[in-house]
Scaffold this motif. Structure first.
Motif, PDB file in Angstrom:
ATOM      1  N   ARG A   1       0.607  -6.525   4.431  1.00 43.93           N
ATOM      2  CA  ARG A   1       2.149  -6.355   4.697  1.00 43.93           C
ATOM      3  C   ARG A   1       2.301  -6.358   5.676  1.00 43.93           C
ATOM      4  O   ARG A   1       3.581  -5.724   6.314  1.00 43.93           O
TER       5      ARG A   1
ATOM      6  N   GLN B   1       1.275  -5.001  -3.468  1.00 46.41           N
ATOM      7  CA  GLN B   1       0.845  -4.161  -2.284  1.00 46.41           C
ATOM      8  C   GLN B   1       0.701  -2.976  -1.907  1.00 46.41           C
ATOM      9  O   GLN B   1       1.404  -1.937  -1.508  1.00 46.41           O
TER      10      GLN B   1
ATOM     11  N   PRO C   1       6.511  -7.764  -2.476  1.00 47.12           N
ATOM     12  CA  PRO C   1       7.593  -8.284  -1.476  1.00 47.12           C
ATOM     13  C   PRO C   1       7.781  -9.650  -2.288  1.00 47.12           C
ATOM     14  O   PRO C   1       7.758 -10.263  -2.957  1.00 47.12           O
TER      15      PRO C   1
ATOM     16  N   TYR D   1       3.228 -12.865  -0.200  1.00 47.34           N
ATOM     17  CA  TYR D   1       2.971 -12.473   0.598  1.00 47.34           C
ATOM     18  C   TYR D   1       1.544 -10.732  -0.475  1.00 47.34           C
ATOM     19  O   TYR D   1       1.218 -10.556   0.106  1.00 47.34           O
ATOM     20  N   CYS D   2       1.802 -11.772  -1.640  1.00 44.92           N
ATOM     21  CA  CYS D   2       0.947 -11.135  -2.431  1.00 44.92           C
ATOM     22  C   CYS D   2       0.755 -11.789  -3.409  1.00 44.92           C
ATOM     23  O   CYS D   2       1.974 -12.523  -4.169  1.00 44.92           O
TER      24      CYS D   2
ATOM     25  N   CYS E   1       4.912   3.603  -2.734  1.00 48.57           N
ATOM     26  CA  CYS E   1       5.041   1.566  -2.357  1.00 48.57           C
ATOM     27  C   CYS E   1       6.483   1.524  -3.140  1.00 48.57           C
ATOM     28  O   CYS E   1       6.440   0.930  -3.401  1.00 48.57           O
TER      29      CYS E   1
ATOM     30  N   PRO F   1       4.998  -0.621   3.356  1.00 50.11           N
ATOM     31  CA  PRO F   1       5.378  -1.617   3.489  1.00 50.11           C
ATOM     32  C   PRO F   1       6.324  -1.991   3.597  1.00 50.11           C
ATOM     33  O   PRO F   1       7.121  -3.033   4.448  1.00 50.11           O
TER      34      PRO F   1
ATOM     35  N   ASN G   1      10.093  -3.658   7.872  1.00 51.59           N
ATOM     36  CA  ASN G   1       9.827  -4.671   6.555  1.00 51.59           C
ATOM     37  C   ASN G   1       9.742  -6.047   6.973  1.00 51.59           C
ATOM     38  O   ASN G   1      10.047  -6.967   6.008  1.00 51.59           O
TER      39      ASN G   1
ATOM     40  N   THR H   1       7.831  -8.230   4.826  1.00 50.24           N
ATOM     41  CA  THR H   1       7.129  -8.726   3.802  1.00 50.24           C
ATOM     42  C   THR H   1       8.525  -8.109   3.243  1.00 50.24           C
ATOM     43  O   THR H   1       8.184  -9.327   1.599  1.00 50.24           O
TER      44      THR H   1
ATOM     45  N   ALA I   1       9.246  -6.264   1.534  1.00 51.09           N
ATOM     46  CA  ALA I   1       8.568  -4.695  -0.074  1.00 51.09           C
ATOM     47  C   ALA I   1       9.596  -4.234  -0.547  1.00 51.09           C
ATOM     48  O   ALA I   1      10.502  -3.815   0.452  1.00 51.09           O
TER      49      ALA I   1
END
Lengths: 63, 379
Positions: free
Chosen positions: A39, B58, B123, B130-131, B158, B165, B170, B172, B174
Motif C-alpha cells: 500500500r 488492499q 490498486p 500491488y495486490c 478502503c 491506501p 495514493n 498504488t 488504490a
C-alpha cells in the motif's frame, strides 16, 4: 532436478502471502516467502502532521 | 413463545428460539424497521443459506476482525450458519491450489446467486500489480467475481471509497469498488458499508435485508444504506449538549476533557461524518463504546474527503447548523429586538463555538422588526 512448488494464497493468516519452495530428493533446498500486497504507507506518511501517524501505521494490520 | 432450542436442522439449529427472535428483532431495529423481526426470522429459516464469496484486496483484515467480534448470543454461529461462507482467504482451511479450485467451483455452482463481499481497495496503478492472489491481480479477480454475483457489498472504508491506501499521494492507485465498476461498466448492484472498521451489525443487517426483501436497502448518493449512514454523528452524539453550550475540551487530559466536554476543538469530525456510531456502538459492551465515547475525536472514517484526508486535529467543517439550545427568552417583547443582555449571553456562550447563536438572534430581531412594521400598518 529440483522441483518447485508455489503455495499462493496462504490462508488463515492476515495479508496476502505466497511461498515458493524448491524440493530435491524429498527435502526443501530453497524457499522464498513474499507479501503479495503493498500500500505504500511509508510514502503516504511523508509530509504529514506527526500526530496523524498512528492512524495510518496502526492499520498495517487489523488483527 | 417457545423457548426451546431449535433443532430442526435449519440454518439456526442449535440456537435458542428466544435468542434467535431477539436477534432478528435487533436487526429490524437497526434497519429502522421495527416489527419486521418476524419477517426476517422467517426468511432466515425457510431459505437456503445465501452463498457468500469474500474477496480481500488492499486491506488489513480489520473488517473481518470486526465481524468476528460480534458477541450477541450465538451470533458467530449465526454468521457462520446463516450465510454459506464459500471463500474467504483468512478463514479458508485449504491453501494455494485448493483455495483457488474451491473459488472456481463455488462461483460456477452459485453463478448469479452469490453475494460478493469485498474488503480493501483495488490498486489500479501499473496494471494492478500491488495486490495479487494466486498470481491474479485483485483488479482481474474483482472483474471476474463481480460480474457473476447477485450483489456486491463493499465492506470497510478502503473498498467503499478508497480509505487509507488511497490517501495522498495514493502510491498504488488504490480505488473503491464502485469506481472500478463505473470505469469497467459493471452493472452488478453495489452497496458500501464504510468504516474503519465498519460496524458489523450494519453489514449483517444489510445482508439480512437483502435475504428478506430480495433487494438492497435504500441507499444515499454514496451508495451507503440510509438506515446506518443517514444522519451525522454530530446529531446523535452524547456530547452534543456540550457543543451547544460552548463547553469544549481544549487539550487531551485538561479539565474539560476529563469532564467529557465536546471534542470539536480537538478536531472531532462528527459534524461532517455520516454514521450511526453513537447509537449502534461497538463490541456489545454497553454505553460509551465508540471513539468519541472513549474521549477521542471522530476522525471521519466513513466519509470520503475526511478520513485519512483531513489532518486529525484540524477542526471539522460542519455540514449544516442546527439551532443552538440557548435562544432568546420566550416572553421577549416584540417590536424591540432583543435585550442587549440577552444577545450578549447568547452570543457569548453558544456563539463561542460558531457564532450560530448570534446569527439566530439577529434574524429574530429582524423578524420582530418586520412584525412590528406590519402591526403598525394594521393600525
Amino acid at each position: 532436478m529440483a522441483k518447485r512448488i508455489t503455495i499462493d494464497p496462504i490462508t488463515r493468516i492476515e495479508g496476502h502471502l505466497r511461498i515458493d519452495c524448491e524440493i530435491e530428493g524429498g527435502k526443501v533446498t530453497n524457499a522464498w516467502s513474499s507479501g503479495q500486497m503493498w500500500r505504500g504507507i511509508e510514502t503516504i506518511l511523508k509530509g504529514r502532521d506527526p500526530r496523524d501517524a498512528w492512524i495510518f501505521t496502526q492499520r498495517f494490520c487489523g488483527v | 413463545m417457545q423457548l426451546e432450542e431449535i433443532t430442526d436442522g435449519s440454518p439456526v439449529s442449535g440456537v435458542s428460539r428466544r435468542d434467535f427472535i431477539k436477534f432478528c428483532s435487533a436487526v429490524a431495529a437497526t434497519l429502522g424497521m421495527p416489527g419486521m423481526g418476524d419477517q426476517i426470522a422467517e426468511a432466515v429459516v425457510t431459505q437456503k443459506r445465501p452463498p457468500v464469496l469474500w474477496l480481500s484486496a488492499q486491506e488489513c483484515t480489520g473488517c473481518t476482525e470486526s465481524l468476528l467480534r460480534t458477541s450477541h448470543p450465538s451470533l458467530e454461529k449465526l454468521i457462520l450458519e446463516l450465510i454459506s461462507l464459500e471463500y474467504h482467504e483468512t478463514l479458508l482451511a485449504g491453501s494455494g491450489k485448493q483455495a483457488e479450485e474451491w473459488r472456481q467451483k463455488s462461483m460456477k455452482e452459485n453463478k448469479g446467486k452469490y453475494i460478493l463481499v469485498v474488503d480493501g481497495s483495488i490498486p489500479v496503478k501499473d496494471n494492478g500489480i500491488y495486490c495479487k492472489i494466486g498470481g491474479k491481480t485483485a483488479l482481474a479477480l474483482l472483474e471476474e467475481m463481480s460480474t457473476q454475483a447477485a450483489a456486491v457489498i463493499a465492506i470497510g472504508s478502503c473498498a467503499s471509497w478508497g480509505g487509507l491506501p488511497s490517501a495522498d499521494p495514493n502510491p498504488t492507485g488504490a480505488t473503491a469498488v464502485h469506481e472500478i465498476f463505473k470505469s469497467k461498466g459493471i452493472k452488478t448492484p453495489c452497496v458500501n458499508i464504510p468504516g474503519c472498521p465498519p460496524n458489523p451489525y450494519n453489514f449483517l443487517s444489510t445482508v439480512l435485508y437483502f435475504l428478506t426483501f430480495k433487494k438492497l436497502p435504500e441507499l444515499d448518493e454514496q451508495a451507503r444504506p440510509k438506515f446506518a449512514y443517514g444522519r451525522l454523528i454530530h446529531e446523535n452524539c452524547e456530547r452534543r449538549p456540550h457543543f451547544d453550550a460552548g463547553r469544549f475540551a481544549l487539550q487531551f487530559g485538561d479539565d474539560g476533557h476529563r469532564k467529557g466536554y465536546c471534542l470539536y476543538k480537538l478536531g472531532c469530525k462528527g459534524p461532517e461524518t455520516f454514521a450511526n456510531c453513537p447509537t449502534q456502538l461497538f463490541n456489545d459492551v454497553g454505553s460509551g463504546a465508540w471513539p468519541v465515547g472513549t474521549g477521542h475525536p471522530c476522525f471521519g472514517c466513513t466519509e470520503k474527503g475526511v478520513g485519512f484526508t483531513k489532518p486529525l486535529h484540524s477542526p471539522a467543517s460542519p455540514k449544516y447548523f442546527t439551532p443552538p439550545s440557548i435562544l432568546p427568552r420566550v416572553d421577549e417583547k416584540r417590536g424591540h429586538g432583543l435585550t442587549i443582555a440577552g444577545v450578549a449571553v447568547a452570543a457569548g456562550i453558544a456563539g463561542a463555538a460558531l457564532g450560530a447563536s448570534a446569527v439566530t438572534s439577529k434574524k429574530l430581531g429582524k423578524e420582530d422588526e418586520e412584525q412590528g412594521k406590519s402591526g403598525s400598518r394594521e393600525k
